[in-house]
Design a protein around this motif. Structure first.
Motif, PDB file in Angstrom:
ATOM      1  N   ILE A   1       0.847  -1.205   0.000  1.00  0.00           N
ATOM      2  CA  ILE A   1       0.000   0.000   0.000  1.00  0.00           C
ATOM      3  C   ILE A   1       0.876   1.247   0.000  1.00  0.00           C
ATOM      4  O   ILE A   1       0.627   2.200  -0.750  1.00  0.00           O
ATOM      5  N   ILE A   2       1.916   1.241   0.819  1.00  0.00           N
ATOM      6  CA  ILE A   2       2.810   2.410   0.896  1.00  0.00           C
ATOM      7  C   ILE A   2       3.472   2.670  -0.458  1.00  0.00           C
ATOM      8  O   ILE A   2       3.559   3.799  -0.918  1.00  0.00           O
ATOM      9  N   PHE A   3       3.874   1.599  -1.114  1.00  0.00           N
ATOM     10  CA  PHE A   3       4.526   1.741  -2.421  1.00  0.00           C
ATOM     11  C   PHE A   3       3.585   2.395  -3.428  1.00  0.00           C
ATOM     12  O   PHE A   3       3.965   3.321  -4.142  1.00  0.00           O
ATOM     13  N   VAL A   4       2.328   1.920  -3.457  1.00  0.00           N
ATOM     14  CA  VAL A   4       1.347   2.480  -4.394  1.00  0.00           C
ATOM     15  C   VAL A   4       1.127   3.970  -4.090  1.00  0.00           C
ATOM     16  O   VAL A   4       1.102   4.819  -4.991  1.00  0.00           O
ATOM     17  N   LEU A   5       1.003   4.278  -2.795  1.00  0.00           N
ATOM     18  CA  LEU A   5       0.747   5.665  -2.408  1.00  0.00           C
ATOM     19  C   LEU A   5       1.909   6.580  -2.773  1.00  0.00           C
ATOM     20  O   LEU A   5       1.717   7.703  -3.228  1.00  0.00           O
ATOM     21  N   ILE A   6       3.097   6.072  -2.579  1.00  0.00           N
ATOM     22  CA  ILE A   6       4.288   6.868  -2.921  1.00  0.00           C
ATOM     23  C   ILE A   6       4.292   7.164  -4.423  1.00  0.00           C
ATOM     24  O   ILE A   6       4.546   8.289  -4.848  1.00  0.00           O
ATOM     25  N   ALA A   7       3.945   6.156  -5.211  1.00  0.00           N
ATOM     26  CA  ALA A   7       3.913   6.342  -6.666  1.00  0.00           C
ATOM     27  C   ALA A   7       2.869   7.401  -7.037  1.00  0.00           C
ATOM     28  O   ALA A   7       3.132   8.273  -7.872  1.00  0.00           O
ATOM     29  N   VAL A   8       1.684   7.338  -6.387  1.00  0.00           N
ATOM     30  CA  VAL A   8       0.618   8.314  -6.674  1.00  0.00           C
ATOM     31  C   VAL A   8       1.097   9.724  -6.306  1.00  0.00           C
ATOM     32  O   VAL A   8       0.918  10.682  -7.068  1.00  0.00           O
ATOM     33  N   ALA A   9       1.728   9.840  -5.137  1.00  0.00           N
ATOM     34  CA  ALA A   9       2.191  11.157  -4.678  1.00  0.00           C
ATOM     35  C   ALA A   9       3.241  11.715  -5.627  1.00  0.00           C
ATOM     36  O   ALA A   9       3.191  12.892  -6.006  1.00  0.00           O
ATOM     37  N   ALA A  10       4.176  10.874  -6.028  1.00  0.00           N
ATOM     38  CA  ALA A  10       5.248  11.334  -6.934  1.00  0.00           C
ATOM     39  C   ALA A  10       4.639  11.785  -8.265  1.00  0.00           C
ATOM     40  O   ALA A  10       5.039  12.806  -8.823  1.00  0.00           O
ATOM     41  N   PHE A  11       3.621  11.034  -8.736  1.00  0.00           N
ATOM     42  CA  PHE A  11       2.964  11.373  -9.994  1.00  0.00           C
ATOM     43  C   PHE A  11       2.290  12.743  -9.892  1.00  0.00           C
ATOM     44  O   PHE A  11       2.413  13.578 -10.794  1.00  0.00           O
ATOM     45  N   LEU A  12       1.610  12.982  -8.769  1.00  0.00           N
ATOM     46  CA  LEU A  12       0.896  14.255  -8.618  1.00  0.00           C
ATOM     47  C   LEU A  12       1.849  15.425  -8.502  1.00  0.00           C
ATOM     48  O   LEU A  12       1.610  16.498  -9.061  1.00  0.00           O
ATOM     49  N   ILE A  13       2.941  15.220  -7.786  1.00  0.00           N
ATOM     50  CA  ILE A  13       3.931  16.305  -7.671  1.00  0.00           C
ATOM     51  C   ILE A  13       4.522  16.591  -9.045  1.00  0.00           C
ATOM     52  O   ILE A  13       4.681  17.736  -9.443  1.00  0.00           O
ATOM     53  N   SER A  14       4.790  15.519  -9.772  1.00  0.00           N
ATOM     54  CA  SER A  14       5.338  15.674 -11.115  1.00  0.00           C
ATOM     55  C   SER A  14       4.370  16.485 -11.984  1.00  0.00           C
ATOM     56  O   SER A  14       4.762  17.354 -12.743  1.00  0.00           O
ATOM     57  N   ASN A  15       3.059  16.199 -11.817  1.00  0.00           N
ATOM     58  CA  ASN A  15       2.026  16.907 -12.565  1.00  0.00           C
ATOM     59  C   ASN A  15       2.017  18.393 -12.218  1.00  0.00           C
ATOM     60  O   ASN A  15       1.937  19.245 -13.103  1.00  0.00           O
ATOM     61  N   THR A  16       2.137  18.678 -10.928  1.00  0.00           N
ATOM     62  CA  THR A  16       2.131  20.078 -10.480  1.00  0.00           C
ATOM     63  C   THR A  16       3.331  20.823 -11.057  1.00  0.00           C
ATOM     64  O   THR A  16       3.205  21.949 -11.532  1.00  0.00           O
ATOM     65  N   VAL A  17       4.479  20.153 -11.006  1.00  0.00           N
ATOM     66  CA  VAL A  17       5.688  20.795 -11.535  1.00  0.00           C
ATOM     67  C   VAL A  17       5.556  21.006 -13.052  1.00  0.00           C
ATOM     68  O   VAL A  17       5.949  22.041 -13.577  1.00  0.00           O
ATOM     69  N   SER A  18       4.929  20.014 -13.736  1.00  0.00           N
ATOM     70  CA  SER A  18       4.717  20.153 -15.188  1.00  0.00           C
ATOM     71  C   SER A  18       3.900  21.397 -15.498  1.00  0.00           C
ATOM     72  O   SER A  18       4.214  22.152 -16.427  1.00  0.00           O
ATOM     73  N   VAL A  19       2.839  21.594 -14.706  1.00  0.00           N
ATOM     74  CA  VAL A  19       1.986  22.774 -14.926  1.00  0.00           C
ATOM     75  C   VAL A  19       2.824  24.036 -14.703  1.00  0.00           C
ATOM     76  O   VAL A  19       2.770  24.989 -15.491  1.00  0.00           O
ATOM     77  N   GLY A  20       3.620  24.021 -13.630  1.00  0.00           N
ATOM     78  CA  GLY A  20       4.491  25.157 -13.330  1.00  0.00           C
ATOM     79  C   GLY A  20       5.427  25.455 -14.485  1.00  0.00           C
ATOM     80  O   GLY A  20       5.621  26.607 -14.864  1.00  0.00           O
ATOM     81  N   ILE A  21       5.968  24.399 -15.064  1.00  0.00           N
ATOM     82  CA  ILE A  21       6.909  24.578 -16.186  1.00  0.00           C
ATOM     83  C   ILE A  21       6.194  25.189 -17.379  1.00  0.00           C
ATOM     84  O   ILE A  21       6.693  26.118 -18.003  1.00  0.00           O
ATOM     85  N   SER A  22       4.980  24.683 -17.674  1.00  0.00           N
ATOM     86  CA  SER A  22       4.286  25.196 -18.856  1.00  0.00           C
ATOM     87  C   SER A  22       3.873  26.654 -18.636  1.00  0.00           C
ATOM     88  O   SER A  22       3.913  27.456 -19.576  1.00  0.00           O
TER      89      SER A  22
END
Lengths: 302, 226
Positions: free
Chosen positions: A179-200
């Protein structure tokens, strides 16, 4: 990097978070959920491990000796057993003590039945060592070792209990990790998404920065700061919630379920948070850092 | 200062933007590069900024062969070149002072240095009183002056201007050209890409004409025309 540049990038990172409020909040919320669940599973796992350890302490191996075994041989067996790393405790139970225990366990209120044996000890050949283990999963190995010792007649073990406890402990650990592994992956994905928006949003600014001679590290810094701050905030909030929840649950259970208190004791909040605080902060900051770095590598040619 | 030797550039799609271009710009020169749209002028600027690499040939700027500059050292190279664009490329959420200071922050200049240099540059381009204005509150000519101040604040040896008057009316275009001429007279090499032939003729500087990717004409001008 100069201190003034560090301050500048920190400010830019905070501005990024503010500019993309909705995405930042979503990332913080997900990170909060992840770290909260991580903390929850960690607390459950630590408490369960404590309970298993308690239960393990009650699981004993009993070693009986050959009829002809001398006291010397019995002592040697005891010494050999005590030398083993997995042994927590090894008690010698004499035949008399074994009979006394039997009487108190089974003849309670029927002293006449016990008296009928007079001075005859039906457990005369049942002197034994009672061995308690540090780790119940090592029981089978220890048993086979003891069975090989000279003067040992029989070794009794509660194999099923040992196996069940070990298996259950492992199951809880695997489920938690999954469960922790899945959650970490979700969190990393969302942060990556936020940073992507920031970059654009800052694409033009980044292009200008590069044209006027900004180094790669300088271009990346505000986004890395953004990821780390999201991770940091997303780990401080759940730690605070967990601290409140954990203490309240301990008190609630202790007050409402008196019977449970005698069966097991909760690990103190201090012991839990001693590990949970640094691990969660590191996890939050690490996920934030990794999430932003991966995104920068993908979206920025710097 | 700037030397192109048999430079060609073909894009991945097969479009040949520059064909065997050779030219030499001396330190302190003011040069116009003119040509129709799609003639290869902007490709030339991109090659000089090392945004692109030539397919063949050699480009030397400030004595350095651009093909030998590693990715890590591109920022150091670009710090010695100022650039100005047709659409100004100012940060709309920052005021005039911040836009100019941005160029210094990016190269990690100290606070004291920024506080000293930015007001000086703004007074040089005649915008000292408007340092708190946002770009959208300025005229096109004023925005281009801010862009020039930003390009010059780090004291580059070369100023590249890609269609700097493209979005300006006649009066403002002329004012910007006068400013670029002042900058050139102060010692900076200025390369202006434009298709505004009226201004080019009035300035009477060296003019390099590019057509379909090749240099077809290179005329020396009168350095003191203005």
């Amino acid at each position: 990097m100069r201190f003034s540049s560090f301050q500048y990038n920190l400010r830019q990172g905070l501005k990024n978070i503010w500019r993309n409020k909705m995405f930042s909040m979503a990332s913080v919320a997900t990170m909060t959920a992840c770290i909260f669940l991580f903390g929850l599973f960690y607390s459950i796992s630590v408490n369960f491990s404590g309970m298993v350890k308690n239960a393990e302490r009650g699981v004993a191996i009993t070693v009986y000796f050959d009829d002809k075994a001398t006291q010397d041989e019995i002592d040697q067996i005891g010494t050999a057993i005590m030398k083993r790393k997995e042994v927590a405790k090894c008690n010698f139970v004499s035949a008399e003590e074994a009979w006394k225990r039997f009487q108190s366990d089974y003849f309670k209120g029927h002293s006449d039945a016990a008296e009928s044996f007079a001075d005859d000890n039906p457990l005369a050949d049942m002197a034994n060592y009672e061995i308690y283990l540090k780790d119940v999963s090592k029981q089978a190995r220890l048993v086979s070792y003891i069975e090989g010792l000279a003067g040992v007649r029989e070794v009794h073990q509660s194999a099923t209990t040992a196996r069940t406890l070990t298996d259950f402990n492992a199951l809880v650990r695997y489920i938690s990790l999954g469960i922790i592994f899945v959650l970490i992956a979700v969190a990393a994905f969302l942060i990556s998404n936020t940073v992507s928006v920031g970059i654009s949003v800052r694409k033009e600014e980044i292009a200008i920065m590069k044209l006027i001679g900004a180094r790669d590290a300088f271009v990346r810094a505000p986004f890395v700061v953004e990821g780390i701050l999201i991770g940091l905030i997303g780990s401080i909030i759940p730690l605070m919630i967990l601290a409140i929840v954990y203490n309240n649950i301990i008190h609630y259970v202790a007050e409402r379920f008196d019977a449970l208190k005698s069966m097991f004791s909760f690990v103190s909040a201090g012991n839990i948070f001693h590990v949970l605080i640094p691990v969660s902060l590191l996890l939050g900051v690490g996920i934030g850092y990794a999430g932003s770095r991966i995104t920068l590598k993908r979206h920025l040619d710097v | 200062m700037i030397k192109l030797e048999h430079v060609s550039k073909t894009y991945e799609a097969g479009v040949q933007a520059l064909k065997d271009v050779s030219l030499h710009i001396m330190p302190g020169e003011f040069v116009f590069i003119v040509g129709d749209s799609g003639s290869g002028k902007s490709t030339l600027i991109k090659l000089l900024l090392k945004e692109l690499s030539p397919t063949s040939g050699k480009i030397t700027v400030n004595g350095k062969d651009l093909s030998r500059i590693s990715h890590r050292h591109i920022p150091d190279y670009r710090r010695k070149i100022g650039c100005v664009f047709q659409n100004f490329r100012l940060l709309q959420d920052r005021n005039v002072y911040e836009n100019v200071a941005f160029a210094m922050r990016v190269i990690e200049a100290g606070k004291r240095q920024i506080k000293k240099q930015v007001p000086y540059m703004l007074s040089l381009v005649g915008l000292a009183s408007k340092y708190r204005s946002l770009p959208r509150h300025l005229s096109g000519g004023e925005q281009q002056r801010v862009a020039i101040a930003r390009a010059l604040v780090n004291k580059p040896k070369i100023l590249l201007a890609d269609e700097p008057t493209g979005n300006l009316d006649g009066h403002n275009a002329w004012e910007i050209m006068k400013l670029l001429d002042q900058i050139n007279k102060a010692g900076t090499t200025v390369v202006v890409v434009t298709h505004n032939m009226e201004i080019v003729r009035a300035m009477n500087k060296r003019v390099i004409t590019i057509r379909k990717g090749s240099v077809v004409d290179d005329q020396k001008g009168d350095a003191d025309a203005i």
